[in-house]
Design a protein around this motif. Structure first.
Motif, PDB file in Angstrom:
ATOM      1  N   ALA A   1      -0.239  -9.130  -7.045  1.00 41.51           N
ATOM      2  CA  ALA A   1      -0.683  -8.504  -6.069  1.00 41.51           C
ATOM      3  C   ALA A   1      -1.626  -7.480  -6.670  1.00 41.51           C
ATOM      4  O   ALA A   1      -1.650  -6.989  -7.769  1.00 41.51           O
ATOM      5  N   THR A   2      -2.737  -7.209  -5.953  1.00 39.15           N
ATOM      6  CA  THR A   2      -3.723  -6.121  -6.087  1.00 39.15           C
ATOM      7  C   THR A   2      -3.541  -5.117  -5.300  1.00 39.15           C
ATOM      8  O   THR A   2      -3.497  -5.341  -4.049  1.00 39.15           O
ATOM      9  N   ASP A   3      -3.266  -3.716  -5.457  1.00 41.54           N
ATOM     10  CA  ASP A   3      -2.897  -2.384  -4.889  1.00 41.54           C
ATOM     11  C   ASP A   3      -4.278  -2.067  -4.011  1.00 41.54           C
ATOM     12  O   ASP A   3      -5.383  -2.667  -4.419  1.00 41.54           O
ATOM     13  N   GLY A   4      -4.056  -1.214  -3.174  1.00 43.61           N
ATOM     14  CA  GLY A   4      -5.460  -0.703  -2.349  1.00 43.61           C
ATOM     15  C   GLY A   4      -6.361   0.069  -3.547  1.00 43.61           C
ATOM     16  O   GLY A   4      -7.537   0.351  -2.948  1.00 43.61           O
ATOM     17  N   ALA A   5      -5.815   0.388  -4.702  1.00 40.58           N
ATOM     18  CA  ALA A   5      -6.708   1.118  -5.460  1.00 40.58           C
ATOM     19  C   ALA A   5      -7.538   0.013  -6.307  1.00 40.58           C
ATOM     20  O   ALA A   5      -8.339   0.585  -7.283  1.00 40.58           O
ATOM     21  N   GLY A   6      -7.248  -1.140  -6.094  1.00 44.77           N
ATOM     22  CA  GLY A   6      -7.826  -2.145  -7.195  1.00 44.77           C
ATOM     23  C   GLY A   6      -7.294  -2.603  -8.320  1.00 44.77           C
ATOM     24  O   GLY A   6      -7.680  -3.391  -9.080  1.00 44.77           O
ATOM     25  N   GLN A   7      -6.058  -2.127  -8.496  1.00 45.76           N
ATOM     26  CA  GLN A   7      -5.090  -2.241  -9.598  1.00 45.76           C
ATOM     27  C   GLN A   7      -4.282  -3.436  -9.566  1.00 45.76           C
ATOM     28  O   GLN A   7      -3.530  -3.450  -8.693  1.00 45.76           O
ATOM     29  N   THR A   8      -4.567  -4.642 -10.362  1.00 50.24           N
ATOM     30  CA  THR A   8      -3.719  -5.698 -10.476  1.00 50.24           C
ATOM     31  C   THR A   8      -2.515  -5.293 -11.055  1.00 50.24           C
ATOM     32  O   THR A   8      -2.187  -4.904 -12.104  1.00 50.24           O
ATOM     33  N   GLN A   9      -1.165  -5.700 -10.449  1.00 50.36           N
ATOM     34  CA  GLN A   9       0.115  -5.753 -11.221  1.00 50.36           C
ATOM     35  C   GLN A   9       0.186  -6.275 -12.424  1.00 50.36           C
ATOM     36  O   GLN A   9      -0.490  -7.461 -12.784  1.00 50.36           O
ATOM     37  N   THR A  10       0.879  -5.633 -13.274  1.00 47.58           N
ATOM     38  CA  THR A  10       0.743  -6.068 -14.635  1.00 47.58           C
ATOM     39  C   THR A  10       1.617  -7.580 -14.815  1.00 47.58           C
ATOM     40  O   THR A  10       2.670  -7.573 -14.180  1.00 47.58           O
TER      41      THR A  10
END
Length: 547
Positions: free
Chosen positions: A497-506
């Motif tokens: 998943a990619t969060d609302g801040a644009g960071q994809t989970q590691t």
């Protein structure tokens, strides 16, 4: 039996009888201790010892227990402590028999014993009194409950009353079983008429047997009811309901037995670094302006792909309103939260004064269930469930970084929620038809929200973007579905998943301890021609929430 017969009995038999009598009396006392604690919330020395051992365990050992046994780790620890307690009672019986070294009601002809050391009921009661005093003076402080139990959650008087009753039960049981074990086969335990003391003693044992039997039946009934729950999922192949039913909402607690707090006499105390300390009753809190909102909670010990995550509609008041009425001082750093079960936690006072932290008393339109914190629990956005304290009864702004119960065991003090995503279907090792198949699950990133979910069926070479359901609220999970194309053979499916801040989970895997699990949920499936397509539902439309 005569005194001349007594001379022929080897000393080892007395000691053996004392050990077995101590084991029997210890098992009875431990069972009654368990029943009193579970049924009436009475003090349990075994649980106090188990808590102390958990606090002393190395972090790596504790982590291994949690990862291997999950919620059963605590129950196994308690069982071990209870078994050891019975064995210690056996050794205490051996010591008692070694000091007395005589048959019940008789004296050895070669020695005179003080009357209080005779192994009849009076000797058992005297021995019990000594054990009770040793426990109050030395054992209770060693397990963290203070001298005479001043720090015990049950209070000094109730703790002393419980321990005293259990000591008396052990002492009388020790004398009874010792006499029984040393009475020759075929000869009655006593030939004298039944006295009032005999009647009382037998009545106590009969009552204990009834209590233990009733508790066992009740426990089996509760276990049967619990087994019917679905752990927050409708079925193994379905998406979970967007709103988790109260009975299916995940439960994690430090307790071996959670408290049942009555709203009568309960109050929320607000003190510490405030200019106007005060308290509120349950009715006074309910009379305040209420907020209803959907929130997802997840446990910091949730494994990758685990089900320690649920979503509900909650109703309560803003924590900010409670604290501002008290007037938080400028030197406050953390908010310390105390609970009715002795649990403590904290988070920064700046976060506590934001409008989205709630103190709630209803869950999905019903009274907050006991196991979820009645009468009051906190909901704190963006941090794991361990800081969303249940059974809250005390709020205290403090001037330093306060370490709560789990932080002292080595868990994260910040406890910020990591982005997670999970397959709910298909399941690991499913056999699916070749061609187009449906996949689905949930994803959550705390306050950051979910922007995108992607699925791969070839081990990460290519990714398919999933369809997201609209989240029920700012702080809730999202349900996702995706269509995947499977050729014949084995496939490794992964989701990220990619969060609302644009960071994809590691994709870097990490265990839950100390700050939450990370990594992509990975399953393996096999596709074969001619396999019937599984039936999967379409998630129902979300219900609008209010704030």
């Amino acid at each position: 039996m005569t005194n001349s017969d007594d001379k022929c009995i080897p000393a080892g038999r007395y000691r053996r009888a004392g050990f077995l009598a101590g084991l029997s009396a210890g098992a009875l006392t431990t069972a009654v201790m368990f029943v009193l604690n579970r049924g009436f919330g009475a003090y349990s020395l075994a649980e106090a010892i188990a808590y102390r051992l958990i606090a002393l365990l190395p972090l790596s050992f504790f982590s291994f227990g949690v990862e291997t046994l999950g919620g059963n780790a605590k129950q196994l620890m308690l069982l071990i402590v209870m078994v050891v307690q019975v064995l210690v009672c056996g050794l205490l019986g051996l010591l008692w028999a070694s000091l007395a070294m005589t048959l019940p009601g008789e004296e050895r002809p070669d020695r005179r014993m003080p009357a209080l050391w005779k192994p009849g009921p009076s000797g058992g009661l005297f021995y019990a009194l000594m054990l009770f005093l040793l426990a109050e003076i030395f054992l209770l402080p060693s397990v963290g409950d203070g001298f005479l139990g001043v720090a015990a959650q049950t209070g000094v008087s109730a703790t002393a009353l419980t321990l005293g009753f259990e000591a008396v039960l052990y002492g009388l049981g020790l004398a009874f079983f010792y006499r029984l074990l040393l009475t020759p086969a075929g000869q009655p335990v006593t030939s004298r008429p039944l006295t009032r003391r005999d009647f009382v003693q037998r009545a106590i044992f009969g009552l204990a047997a009834l209590v233990i039997g009733g508790a066992a039946v009740s426990g089996l009934t509760r276990r049967s009811g619990a087994a019917a729950q679905s752990n927050g999922r409708i079925g193994n192949d379905d998406l979970p309901p967007e709103i988790t039913p109260n009975g299916d909402f995940y439960k994690v607690s430090k307790n071996f037995a959670d408290p049942h707090v009555s709203q009568i006499g309960w109050s929320l105390q607000i003190a510490g670094l405030v200019t106007n300390p005060y308290s509120l009753t349950f009715d006074e809190i309910r009379a305040m302006p209420a907020i209803t909102d959907y929130r997802t909670l997840t446990c910091i010990s949730n494994e990758i792909g685990g089900d320690l995550i649920s979503n509900a509609a909650w109703k309560g008041v803003r924590l900010k309103d409670l604290l501002e009425r008290a007037g938080v001082r400028s030197d406050a750093v953390d908010l310390m939260i105390g609970a009715s079960d002795g649990y403590t936690e904290s988070f920064p006072i700046a976060k506590a004064l934001t409008p989205d932290v709630l103190a709630v008393y209803e869950m999905n339109g019903a009274r907050l269930p006991d196991e979820h914190g009645f009468p009051l629990r906190l909901l704190v956005p963006d941090i794991y469930g361990m800081k969303n304290v249940k059974w809250v009864n005390r709020l205290e702004p403090v001037s330093s970084d306060f370490k709560g119960f789990w932080e002292e065991q080595g868990w994260s003090d910040i406890a910020k929620i990591k982005t997670m995503s999970r397959f709910d279907y298909p399941r690991d090792r499913d056999i699916l038809p070749t061609g187009r198949n449906q996949a689905g699950g949930v994803s959550f990133a705390g306050a950051r929200g979910i922007q995108k979910v992607e699925v791969t069926v070839d081990g990460g070479k290519t990714w398919t973007t999933a369809t997201l359901r609209k989240a029920l609220g700012q702080y809730t999970w999202v349900l996702w579905t995706a269509e995947v194309d499977l050729s014949e053979g084995q496939h490794t499916l992964m989701v990220r998943a990619t969060d609302g801040a644009g960071q994809t989970q590691t994709d870097r895997p990490a265990p839950p301890l100390p700050d939450g699990a990370s990594g992509w949920h990975t399953i393996t499936v096999r596709a074969a021609p001619g396999v019937p397509a599984p039936s999967v539902p379409t998630p129902s439309a979300p219900t609008s929430g209010t704030s």
